[in-house]
Write a protein that holds these residues in place. Structure first.
Motif, PDB file in Angstrom:
ATOM      1  N   ARG A 118      34.480  42.624  29.856  1.00  0.00           N
ATOM      2  CA  ARG A 118      35.230  41.423  30.271  1.00  0.00           C
ATOM      3  C   ARG A 118      35.415  41.432  31.773  1.00  0.00           C
ATOM      4  NH1 ARG A 118      38.561  42.509  25.674  1.00  0.00           N
ATOM      5  NH2 ARG A 118      37.865  41.176  23.974  1.00  0.00           N
ATOM      6  N   ALA A 119      35.692  42.612  32.330  1.00  0.00           N
ATOM      7  CA  ALA A 119      35.852  42.728  33.797  1.00  0.00           C
ATOM      8  C   ALA A 119      34.533  42.355  34.484  1.00  0.00           C
ATOM      9  CB  ALA A 119      36.281  44.141  34.174  1.00  0.00           C
ATOM     10  N   ALA A 120      33.423  42.843  33.957  1.00  0.00           N
ATOM     11  CA  ALA A 120      32.111  42.526  34.542  1.00  0.00           C
ATOM     12  C   ALA A 120      31.885  41.016  34.531  1.00  0.00           C
ATOM     13  CB  ALA A 120      31.005  43.235  33.767  1.00  0.00           C
ATOM     14  N   GLY A 121      32.310  40.388  33.460  1.00  0.00           N
ATOM     15  CA  GLY A 121      32.092  38.951  33.286  1.00  0.00           C
ATOM     16  C   GLY A 121      32.920  38.080  34.212  1.00  0.00           C
ATOM     17  N   THR A 122      33.841  38.700  34.989  1.00  0.00           N
ATOM     18  CA  THR A 122      34.628  37.918  35.958  1.00  0.00           C
ATOM     19  C   THR A 122      33.909  37.807  37.298  1.00  0.00           C
ATOM     20  OG1 THR A 122      35.818  39.812  36.915  1.00  0.00           O
ATOM     21  CG2 THR A 122      36.807  38.788  34.955  1.00  0.00           C
ATOM     22  N   ALA A 123      32.765  38.451  37.447  1.00  0.00           N
ATOM     23  CA  ALA A 123      32.071  38.463  38.744  1.00  0.00           C
ATOM     24  C   ALA A 123      31.684  37.039  39.159  1.00  0.00           C
ATOM     25  CB  ALA A 123      30.822  39.342  38.657  1.00  0.00           C
ATOM     26  N   PRO A 124      31.632  36.798  40.466  1.00  0.00           N
ATOM     27  CA  PRO A 124      31.124  35.495  40.914  1.00  0.00           C
ATOM     28  C   PRO A 124      29.618  35.404  40.638  1.00  0.00           C
ATOM     29  CG  PRO A 124      31.478  36.952  42.804  1.00  0.00           C
ATOM     30  CD  PRO A 124      31.980  37.691  41.581  1.00  0.00           C
ATOM     31  N   SER A 125      29.145  34.197  40.461  1.00  0.00           N
ATOM     32  CA  SER A 125      27.707  34.036  40.222  1.00  0.00           C
ATOM     33  C   SER A 125      27.243  32.694  40.772  1.00  0.00           C
ATOM     34  CB  SER A 125      27.399  34.112  38.721  1.00  0.00           C
ATOM     35  OG  SER A 125      28.043  33.077  38.013  1.00  0.00           O
TER      36      SER A 125
ATOM     37  N   ALA B  43      27.925  41.590  38.979  1.00  0.00           N
ATOM     38  CA  ALA B  43      28.554  41.867  37.676  1.00  0.00           C
ATOM     39  C   ALA B  43      28.400  43.344  37.311  1.00  0.00           C
ATOM     40  CB  ALA B  43      27.942  40.980  36.597  1.00  0.00           C
ATOM     41  N   THR B  44      27.254  43.903  37.644  1.00  0.00           N
ATOM     42  CA  THR B  44      27.021  45.316  37.335  1.00  0.00           C
ATOM     43  C   THR B  44      27.935  46.192  38.186  1.00  0.00           C
ATOM     44  OG1 THR B  44      24.747  44.795  36.755  1.00  0.00           O
ATOM     45  CG2 THR B  44      25.241  47.101  37.195  1.00  0.00           C
TER      46      THR B  44
END
Ligand code: IYR
Length: 223
Positions: A55-62, A154-155
């Protein structure tokens, strides 16, 4: 064209400059303890911890907020065995000929070779896939933008989250990684980005005696 929609920013918090300095340094001190580990314990790690890290990874900007990533968390020993087998096959070719001498020289101080027992020992492997393009409801391809940058971010969040949780990780990039699409049944629109090995370090783990570049070398200030 959709109309932009805005909501108030309610999640940002203000800190005094002193508090910010402490928080920034505390975070640095937390991250500086992170080490890439290549010897893992088979101690189980509850799935919920991995879920929170993802879930934390999925908060990354993209790019365009397209979130062009997919994570496959593998705890199944049979799937891990298949991944190990395929990865070691590729790595054998890499170490015994495919890699140019210059590359092998650059790696020599890490002491790596084609044997990847941790792919079975560690309780979790997280395969990170980059979605090169998406699909519109009509079935048409939807272009994705800044895919590599987005998935890299994200990684990075994922690696930091795993460390913060109290676990060790290894960024593993068997090359080529196409076998991950087959083993994990992911579509050809997704390109394997890397395999993150996650778990407790084995007791008595050792790590290469390496250092990070100092600030003066990695940054320039223009004031
Ligand atoms: N994928 C191989 C080789 C390797 C390449 C790099 I660049 C590294 O930083 C470490 C290893 C392996 O995993 O052994």
């Amino acid at each position: 064209m959709v109309e932009p929609r805005f909501i108030p920013l309610t999640t940002w918090r203000e800190y005094s400059p002193e508090a910010m300095q402490k928080r920034a340094e505390d975070f640095h001190l937390e991250l500086v303890r992170r080490r890439t580990v290549r010897t893992f314990s088979d101690r189980p790690v509850p799935r919920g911890i991995i879920e929170s890290c993802l879930r934390a990874a999925g908060t990354a900007p993209s790019g365009a907020n397209q979130q062009p990533w997919h994570f496959v968390a593998i705890g199944d020993p049979a799937v891990k065995a298949r991944i190990r087998e395929a990865a070691e096959r590729e790595e054998q070719e890499f170490y015994r000929g495919r890699a140019p001498d210059e590359w092998l020289e650059a790696l020599a101080h890490l002491g790596t070779d084609e044997h990847k027992p941790y792919l079975e020992t560690a309780p979790w492997l997280i395969a990170v896939f980059a979605q090169r393009y998406g699909t519109k409801p009509s079935g048409e391809r939807r272009s994705h933008y800044y895919v590599t940058e987005s998935v890299g971010l994200a990684t990075g969040f994922l690696i930091a989250a795993v460390h913060r949780a109290g676990l060790a990780s290894l960024t593993h990039t068997p090359s080529p990684m196409g076998f991950l699409n087959d083993v994990l049944e992911r579509p050809s629109s997704e390109k394997p980005f890397l395999l993150l090995v996650v778990g407790y370090p084995a007791e008595g783990s050792e790590v290469p005696d390496i250092t990070k570049k100092p600030l003066e070398e990695i940054a320039t200030f223009l004031e």
